[in-house]
Write an enzyme that holds these catalytic residues in place. Structure first.
Site, PDB file in Angstrom:
ATOM      1  N   CYS A 111       3.241 -31.647 -24.402  1.00  0.00           N
ATOM      2  CA  CYS A 111       2.292 -32.285 -23.471  1.00  0.00           C
ATOM      3  C   CYS A 111       2.744 -33.682 -23.026  1.00  0.00           C
ATOM      4  CB  CYS A 111       0.905 -32.344 -24.082  1.00  0.00           C
ATOM      5  SG  CYS A 111       0.252 -30.720 -24.524  1.00  0.00           S
ATOM      6  N   HIS A 235      -3.090 -38.107 -20.781  1.00  0.00           N
ATOM      7  CA  HIS A 235      -3.014 -36.652 -20.952  1.00  0.00           C
ATOM      8  C   HIS A 235      -4.437 -36.103 -21.081  1.00  0.00           C
ATOM      9  CE1 HIS A 235      -2.034 -32.719 -22.189  1.00  0.00           C
ATOM     10  NE2 HIS A 235      -2.247 -32.889 -23.478  1.00  0.00           N
ATOM     11  N   ASN A 265      -6.479 -28.347 -20.707  1.00  0.00           N
ATOM     12  CA  ASN A 265      -5.214 -28.940 -21.140  1.00  0.00           C
ATOM     13  C   ASN A 265      -4.054 -28.115 -20.593  1.00  0.00           C
ATOM     14  OD1 ASN A 265      -2.931 -29.862 -22.451  1.00  0.00           O
ATOM     15  ND2 ASN A 265      -3.910 -30.031 -24.452  1.00  0.00           N
TER      16      ASN A 265
HETATM   17  C1  LIG Z   1     -10.284 -28.592 -31.628  1.00  0.00           C
HETATM   18  C2  LIG Z   1     -11.464 -29.535 -31.636  1.00  0.00           C
HETATM   19  C3  LIG Z   1     -12.209 -29.457 -30.326  1.00  0.00           C
HETATM   20  C4  LIG Z   1     -12.415 -29.155 -32.755  1.00  0.00           C
HETATM   21  O1  LIG Z   1     -13.495 -30.048 -32.762  1.00  0.00           O
HETATM   22  P1  LIG Z   1     -14.008 -30.646 -34.146  1.00  0.00           P
HETATM   23  O2  LIG Z   1     -15.122 -31.529 -33.824  1.00  0.00           O
HETATM   24  O3  LIG Z   1     -12.817 -31.215 -34.846  1.00  0.00           O
HETATM   25  O4  LIG Z   1     -14.552 -29.346 -34.840  1.00  0.00           O
HETATM   26  P2  LIG Z   1     -14.169 -28.724 -36.257  1.00  0.00           P
HETATM   27  O5  LIG Z   1     -12.842 -28.036 -36.173  1.00  0.00           O
HETATM   28  O6  LIG Z   1     -14.361 -29.759 -37.318  1.00  0.00           O
HETATM   29  O7  LIG Z   1     -15.298 -27.645 -36.345  1.00  0.00           O
HETATM   30  C5  LIG Z   1     -16.660 -28.022 -36.434  1.00  0.00           C
HETATM   31  C6  LIG Z   1     -17.482 -26.749 -36.452  1.00  0.00           C
HETATM   32  O8  LIG Z   1     -17.439 -26.132 -35.146  1.00  0.00           O
HETATM   33  C7  LIG Z   1     -16.952 -24.792 -35.267  1.00  0.00           C
HETATM   34  N1  LIG Z   1     -16.152 -24.477 -34.098  1.00  0.00           N
HETATM   35  C8  LIG Z   1     -14.820 -24.675 -33.911  1.00  0.00           C
HETATM   36  N2  LIG Z   1     -14.471 -24.267 -32.692  1.00  0.00           N
HETATM   37  C9  LIG Z   1     -15.598 -23.841 -32.093  1.00  0.00           C
HETATM   38  C10 LIG Z   1     -15.868 -23.301 -30.818  1.00  0.00           C
HETATM   39  N3  LIG Z   1     -14.913 -23.135 -29.881  1.00  0.00           N
HETATM   40  N4  LIG Z   1     -17.145 -22.972 -30.514  1.00  0.00           N
HETATM   41  C11 LIG Z   1     -18.120 -23.131 -31.411  1.00  0.00           C
HETATM   42  N5  LIG Z   1     -17.930 -23.625 -32.644  1.00  0.00           N
HETATM   43  C12 LIG Z   1     -16.682 -23.975 -32.979  1.00  0.00           C
HETATM   44  C13 LIG Z   1     -16.132 -24.798 -36.555  1.00  0.00           C
HETATM   45  O9  LIG Z   1     -16.022 -23.494 -37.070  1.00  0.00           O
HETATM   46  C14 LIG Z   1     -16.939 -25.703 -37.423  1.00  0.00           C
HETATM   47  O10 LIG Z   1     -18.033 -24.994 -37.930  1.00  0.00           O
HETATM   48  P3  LIG Z   1     -18.554 -25.249 -39.429  1.00  0.00           P
HETATM   49  O11 LIG Z   1     -19.015 -26.676 -39.444  1.00  0.00           O
HETATM   50  O12 LIG Z   1     -19.655 -24.251 -39.571  1.00  0.00           O
HETATM   51  O13 LIG Z   1     -17.367 -24.985 -40.277  1.00  0.00           O
HETATM   52  C15 LIG Z   1     -11.011 -30.994 -31.870  1.00  0.00           C
HETATM   53  O14 LIG Z   1     -10.566 -31.149 -33.221  1.00  0.00           O
HETATM   54  C16 LIG Z   1      -9.912 -31.413 -30.958  1.00  0.00           C
HETATM   55  O15 LIG Z   1     -10.079 -31.466 -29.757  1.00  0.00           O
HETATM   56  N6  LIG Z   1      -8.730 -31.775 -31.503  1.00  0.00           N
HETATM   57  C17 LIG Z   1      -7.594 -32.160 -30.694  1.00  0.00           C
HETATM   58  C18 LIG Z   1      -6.911 -30.895 -30.192  1.00  0.00           C
HETATM   59  C19 LIG Z   1      -5.986 -31.166 -29.049  1.00  0.00           C
HETATM   60  O16 LIG Z   1      -6.273 -31.934 -28.171  1.00  0.00           O
HETATM   61  N7  LIG Z   1      -4.837 -30.490 -29.077  1.00  0.00           N
HETATM   62  C20 LIG Z   1      -3.850 -30.588 -28.045  1.00  0.00           C
HETATM   63  C21 LIG Z   1      -3.058 -31.824 -28.192  1.00  0.00           C
HETATM   64  S1  LIG Z   1      -1.878 -31.942 -26.912  1.00  0.00           S
END
Ligand SMILES: CC(C)(COP(=O)(O)OP(=O)(O)OC[C@H]1O[C@@H](n2cnc3c(N)ncnc32)[C@H](O)[C@@H]1OP(=O)(O)O)[C@@H](O)C(=O)NCCC(=O)NCCS
Length: 323
Positions: A111, A235, A265
């Site tokens: 990215c 980004h 993204n």
């Molecule tokens: C992926 C991302 C959105 C997850 O959000 P988060 O707030 O960290 O969420 P978590 O992974 O801690 O999950 C929280 C809860 O939501 C749930 N969950 C995860 N994805 C979900 C979805 N798409 N829809 C609904 N619930 C979801 C999880 O299972 C978890 O449930 P639990 O509390 O019962 O276990 C976030 O971590 C993120 O954006 N990270 C950066 C990723 C990125 O930008 N990558 C590319 C870089 S170039």
């Protein structure tokens, strides 16, 4: 010798995938995606549409808008992490399709690829090339696990391109910073033939920190401060990452470009798509300072400070899908 951006080209696939569409595929919902990530919809390539097709479309528009002929180009650079094949390089296909002269090479910094590519292209111009066509293009939909709700909601497809031309003097790229923390390379991966695996929380945490740090290094190299910035083009991965970086930098949020809500993204296409959309919307004037930042797997990060001037914008710019 410096380089300046002389034109833009953009391409987004016609097919729109909404959050409600995703909720039919995995256990998720529109409210969760919008509140945690800030995405409402994204574009994904059609079954017959390749990353090369998208790169050719965006590159062709940037070439047409530059007023240059294909034979004037010395080098095509394609930033991508989703090539259609291991070899030849995606740039070789683009070169052939556009009838462009000179060299052809791919850059993979995931990215961060477009911003890395800008530094590479400008460096080539500084050491003797005259004109470079730089394209960021990715089909992330091809490497997403559509059964994994943690990643399926994030990624999208697209391509953005710029033409670079040599100018006397320092050019419009005032300073840049390239960095990578290889100790974090396991946090975001896709094996050949495999799908994306990610530690979302850790990627989030590192993205905020490294993006902010890289931005500050580039500003310091150029001898300017955040207050001098007209626009930040980060980004487009997650609106909460953009908000956190904006806050850490002490930047007025209205100066940060946010297109992730409708782009998703798009990896290496993210920054040129967002920059082109901001330019198209009249958010930039000649003389403005624009800071571009990419971050991604690697964990890579790159930032570049550009002094804006009015390039030609390809007809059918970032807002127009399909053709
Ligand atoms: C992926 C991302 C959105 C997850 O959000 P988060 O707030 O960290 O969420 P978590 O992974 O801690 O999950 C929280 C809860 O939501 C749930 N969950 C995860 N994805 C979900 C979805 N798409 N829809 C609904 N619930 C979801 C999880 O299972 C978890 O449930 P639990 O509390 O019962 O276990 C976030 O971590 C993120 O954006 N990270 C950066 C990723 C990125 O930008 N990558 C590319 C870089 S170039």
């Amino acid at each position: 010798m410096g380089s300046k951006i002389v034109s833009f080209g953009h391409y987004q696939p016609a097919r729109v995938l909404t959050n409600d569409d995703l909720a039919q595929m995995v256990d998720t919902n529109d409210e969760w995606i919008q509140s945690r990530v800030g995405i409402k919809e994204r574009r994904v390539a059609g079954a017959e549409e390749s990353v090369e097709d998208m790169a050719v479309q965006a590159g062709g528009k940037a070439l047409a808008a530059s007023g240059l002929s294909a034979g004037d180009i010395d080098l095509v650079i394609v930033a991508t992490c989703t090539p259609d094949q291991v070899m030849p390089a995606t740039a070789a296909t683009v070169q052939d399709a556009l009838g462009v002269a000179g060299g052809a090479v791919d850059v993979n910094a995931v990215c961060s690829g477009f911003v890395y590519g800008l530094a590479v292209g400008a460096g080539m111009v500084a050491t003797g090339l005259q004109r470079v066509l730089l394209i960021g293009a990715d089909t992330m939909s091809r490497i997403v696990d559509w059964d994994d709700r943690g990643t399926a909601i994030l990624f999208a497809d697209g391509a953005g391109a710029v033409g670079l031309d040599a100018v006397d003097g320092p050019g419009d790229l005032l300073a840049y910073d390239l960095d990578n923390d290889g100790t974090g390379r396991h946090l975001l991966t896709a094996d050949i033939g495999g799908t994306i695996e990610m530690d979302g929380r850790e990627v989030f945490r590192r993205a905020v920190r490294t993006t902010t740090d890289s931005a500050l290094r580039t500003l310091a190299k150029a001898g300017v401060t955040v207050d001098d910035l007209a626009l930040l083009v980060p980004h487009q991965a997650n609106v909460r990452i953009i908000d956190a970086v904006t806050q850490r930098l002490g930047l007025d949020p209205s100066r940060a470009v946010v297109t992730v809500d409708h782009h998703g993204n798009t990896s290496a296409a993210s920054v040129p798509l967002a920059l082109g959309e901001a330019a198209d919307a009249g958010r930039l004037a000649t003389g403005d300072l624009v800071l571009l930042i990419g971050f991604g797997a690697g964990m890579s990060v790159a930032s570049a400070l550009v002094r804006w001037h009015e390039p030609a914008i390809a007809p059918g710019g970032p807002g127009e899908a399909g053709a």
